[in-house]
Design a protein around this motif. Sequence first.
Motif, PDB file in Angstrom:
ATOM      1  N   PRO A   2       3.688   1.170  -3.100  1.00 34.48           N
ATOM      2  CA  PRO A   2       4.560   2.485  -3.469  1.00 34.48           C
ATOM      3  C   PRO A   2       5.666   2.400  -2.496  1.00 34.48           C
ATOM      4  O   PRO A   2       5.597   1.887  -1.293  1.00 34.48           O
ATOM      5  CB  PRO A   2       3.609   3.622  -3.207  1.00 34.48           C
ATOM      6  CG  PRO A   2       2.376   3.356  -3.432  1.00 34.48           C
ATOM      7  CD  PRO A   2       2.373   1.863  -2.807  1.00 34.48           C
ATOM      8  N   PRO A   3       6.925   2.849  -2.978  1.00 38.33           N
ATOM      9  CA  PRO A   3       8.042   2.742  -2.069  1.00 38.33           C
ATOM     10  C   PRO A   3       7.891   3.964  -1.078  1.00 38.33           C
ATOM     11  O   PRO A   3       7.476   4.970  -1.346  1.00 38.33           O
ATOM     12  CB  PRO A   3       9.403   3.214  -3.154  1.00 38.33           C
ATOM     13  CG  PRO A   3       8.576   3.833  -4.097  1.00 38.33           C
ATOM     14  CD  PRO A   3       7.133   3.334  -4.257  1.00 38.33           C
TER      15      PRO A   3
ATOM     16  N   LEU B 188       9.764  -4.106  10.530  1.00 32.23           N
ATOM     17  CA  LEU B 188       9.646  -3.266   9.545  1.00 32.23           C
ATOM     18  C   LEU B 188       9.061  -4.036   8.439  1.00 32.23           C
ATOM     19  O   LEU B 188       9.355  -5.091   7.991  1.00 32.23           O
ATOM     20  CB  LEU B 188      10.961  -2.859   9.105  1.00 32.23           C
ATOM     21  CG  LEU B 188      11.000  -1.711   7.914  1.00 32.23           C
ATOM     22  CD1 LEU B 188      10.477  -0.586   8.141  1.00 32.23           C
ATOM     23  CD2 LEU B 188      12.559  -1.490   7.562  1.00 32.23           C
ATOM     24  N   THR B 189       8.033  -3.022   8.006  1.00 25.68           N
ATOM     25  CA  THR B 189       7.343  -3.651   6.460  1.00 25.68           C
ATOM     26  C   THR B 189       7.542  -2.411   5.671  1.00 25.68           C
ATOM     27  O   THR B 189       6.902  -1.184   6.122  1.00 25.68           O
ATOM     28  CB  THR B 189       5.988  -4.064   6.825  1.00 25.68           C
ATOM     29  OG1 THR B 189       5.729  -5.371   7.619  1.00 25.68           O
ATOM     30  CG2 THR B 189       5.421  -4.515   5.386  1.00 25.68           C
ATOM     31  N   ALA B 190       8.140  -2.416   4.823  1.00 27.22           N
ATOM     32  CA  ALA B 190       8.139  -1.161   3.582  1.00 27.22           C
ATOM     33  C   ALA B 190       8.928  -1.570   2.263  1.00 27.22           C
ATOM     34  O   ALA B 190       9.645  -2.617   2.272  1.00 27.22           O
ATOM     35  CB  ALA B 190       9.053  -0.246   4.433  1.00 27.22           C
ATOM     36  N   SER B 191       8.525  -0.774   1.390  1.00 23.32           N
ATOM     37  CA  SER B 191       8.893  -1.163   0.125  1.00 23.32           C
ATOM     38  C   SER B 191      10.138  -0.078  -0.369  1.00 23.32           C
ATOM     39  O   SER B 191       9.694   0.966  -0.071  1.00 23.32           O
ATOM     40  CB  SER B 191       7.764  -1.261  -1.095  1.00 23.32           C
ATOM     41  OG  SER B 191       6.880  -2.262  -0.698  1.00 23.32           O
ATOM     42  N   TYR B 192      10.837  -0.665  -1.061  1.00 22.59           N
ATOM     43  CA  TYR B 192      12.032   0.513  -1.630  1.00 22.59           C
ATOM     44  C   TYR B 192      12.178   0.239  -3.188  1.00 22.59           C
ATOM     45  O   TYR B 192      11.837  -0.409  -3.712  1.00 22.59           O
ATOM     46  CB  TYR B 192      13.427   0.028  -0.747  1.00 22.59           C
ATOM     47  CG  TYR B 192      13.142   0.127   0.606  1.00 22.59           C
ATOM     48  CD1 TYR B 192      13.158   1.549   1.205  1.00 22.59           C
ATOM     49  CD2 TYR B 192      13.006  -0.812   1.581  1.00 22.59           C
ATOM     50  CE1 TYR B 192      12.895   1.571   2.591  1.00 22.59           C
ATOM     51  CE2 TYR B 192      13.198  -0.751   2.887  1.00 22.59           C
ATOM     52  CZ  TYR B 192      12.762   0.368   3.308  1.00 22.59           C
ATOM     53  OH  TYR B 192      12.834   0.557   4.710  1.00 22.59           O
ATOM     54  N   ARG B 193      12.790   1.505  -3.629  1.00 26.29           N
ATOM     55  CA  ARG B 193      12.924   1.871  -4.979  1.00 26.29           C
ATOM     56  C   ARG B 193      14.214   2.187  -5.214  1.00 26.29           C
ATOM     57  O   ARG B 193      14.813   3.250  -4.521  1.00 26.29           O
ATOM     58  CB  ARG B 193      12.091   2.610  -5.871  1.00 26.29           C
ATOM     59  CG  ARG B 193      12.162   2.324  -7.556  1.00 26.29           C
ATOM     60  CD  ARG B 193      11.334   3.302  -8.116  1.00 26.29           C
ATOM     61  NE  ARG B 193      11.528   4.724  -7.716  1.00 26.29           N
ATOM     62  CZ  ARG B 193      10.738   5.683  -7.597  1.00 26.29           C
ATOM     63  NH1 ARG B 193       9.443   5.103  -7.267  1.00 26.29           N
ATOM     64  NH2 ARG B 193      11.120   6.809  -7.394  1.00 26.29           N
ATOM     65  N   ILE B 194      15.242   1.446  -5.826  1.00 37.44           N
ATOM     66  CA  ILE B 194      16.830   1.676  -5.998  1.00 37.44           C
ATOM     67  C   ILE B 194      16.788   2.130  -7.460  1.00 37.44           C
ATOM     68  O   ILE B 194      16.802   0.832  -8.408  1.00 37.44           O
ATOM     69  CB  ILE B 194      17.747   0.743  -5.572  1.00 37.44           C
ATOM     70  CG1 ILE B 194      17.151   0.367  -4.202  1.00 37.44           C
ATOM     71  CG2 ILE B 194      19.218   1.223  -5.504  1.00 37.44           C
ATOM     72  CD1 ILE B 194      17.176   1.120  -3.023  1.00 37.44           C
ATOM     73  N   ASP B 195      17.256   3.126  -8.113  1.00 39.95           N
ATOM     74  CA  ASP B 195      17.762   3.597  -9.582  1.00 39.95           C
ATOM     75  C   ASP B 195      19.065   3.621  -9.533  1.00 39.95           C
ATOM     76  O   ASP B 195      19.734   4.577  -8.932  1.00 39.95           O
ATOM     77  CB  ASP B 195      16.992   4.779 -10.121  1.00 39.95           C
ATOM     78  CG  ASP B 195      15.478   4.517 -10.234  1.00 39.95           C
ATOM     79  OD1 ASP B 195      15.343   3.428 -10.765  1.00 39.95           O
ATOM     80  OD2 ASP B 195      14.691   5.563  -9.780  1.00 39.95           O
ATOM     81  N   ILE B 196      19.921   2.700 -10.225  1.00 43.02           N
ATOM     82  CA  ILE B 196      21.184   2.698 -10.236  1.00 43.02           C
ATOM     83  C   ILE B 196      21.627   2.663 -11.694  1.00 43.02           C
ATOM     84  O   ILE B 196      21.166   1.981 -12.603  1.00 43.02           O
ATOM     85  CB  ILE B 196      21.888   1.470  -9.682  1.00 43.02           C
ATOM     86  CG1 ILE B 196      21.339   1.298  -8.226  1.00 43.02           C
ATOM     87  CG2 ILE B 196      23.352   1.430  -9.769  1.00 43.02           C
ATOM     88  CD1 ILE B 196      21.605  -0.356  -7.662  1.00 43.02           C
ATOM     89  N   ASP B 197      22.108   3.724 -12.215  1.00 41.19           N
ATOM     90  CA  ASP B 197      22.672   3.929 -13.567  1.00 41.19           C
ATOM     91  C   ASP B 197      21.451   3.733 -14.439  1.00 41.19           C
ATOM     92  O   ASP B 197      21.571   2.889 -15.214  1.00 41.19           O
ATOM     93  CB  ASP B 197      23.911   3.110 -13.759  1.00 41.19           C
ATOM     94  CG  ASP B 197      25.098   3.766 -13.007  1.00 41.19           C
ATOM     95  OD1 ASP B 197      25.196   4.610 -12.800  1.00 41.19           O
ATOM     96  OD2 ASP B 197      25.782   2.637 -12.847  1.00 41.19           O
TER      97      ASP B 197
END
Length: 219
Positions: free
Chosen positions: A161-162, A133-142
């Motif tokens: 881009p995620p 797997l090759t992929a970007s991710y964005r996590i917004d936490i609080d």
Amino acid sequence: MPRSYQQNCPIAKGLDVLGERWTLLILRELIGGPRRYGDLRAQLPGIATNLLADRLRELEDAGLVDREELPPPVARTVYTLSETGWRKVLPVVKAIATFGLDMVEPDESALTPLNGFLAGILLAFEPGVARDLTASYRIDIDERRFEFAVDRAGLTAVQGPPVVAVTATAADLIAARLGATAAERKAALRRVKFDGDTAAIETMRRVFGLLGDPGLLTT
């Protein structure tokens, strides 16, 4: 001048680089993506300005951290983990976080975005499941953003881009992983919002153990 154990063994050599106070906490912050000097100061209360500058310089010299000058209109300096930093530091941080997880006091002070990211995302990463797997991710936490990528069964810097964006509270991510009952874990996970292609979301949920009943963290 960094102190040295003056011993020719891998543990001593590793501690010569990583064993100084604040060093691993600085690296911990950079796992979540590029950080400005001010961002690091804000997330490391108690560190002296000159000490932070010294530690960043030492980590640059060790090849674990890169300093980048972003072009206008941003025009700011950010610090990131280098390619070597991602490869060598991440397993160390993950091992120490796993070791210390059950020592964290289960009170409101533990419900930080960083702890949500560590417990809910980082510690559950399964390289064997990620495979190619090759992929970007964005996590917004609080309202704090973490960005990274999976690249051939390893974690690395964000690469474009995620494919999936996640929005969650620290409380829900921690409860989804460490909740006392299956019902509590499932309820917390249902409150986590995933945005992206259905197949990409399902892949991310498998790779990071964010399925219907993630269970207690045992990594």
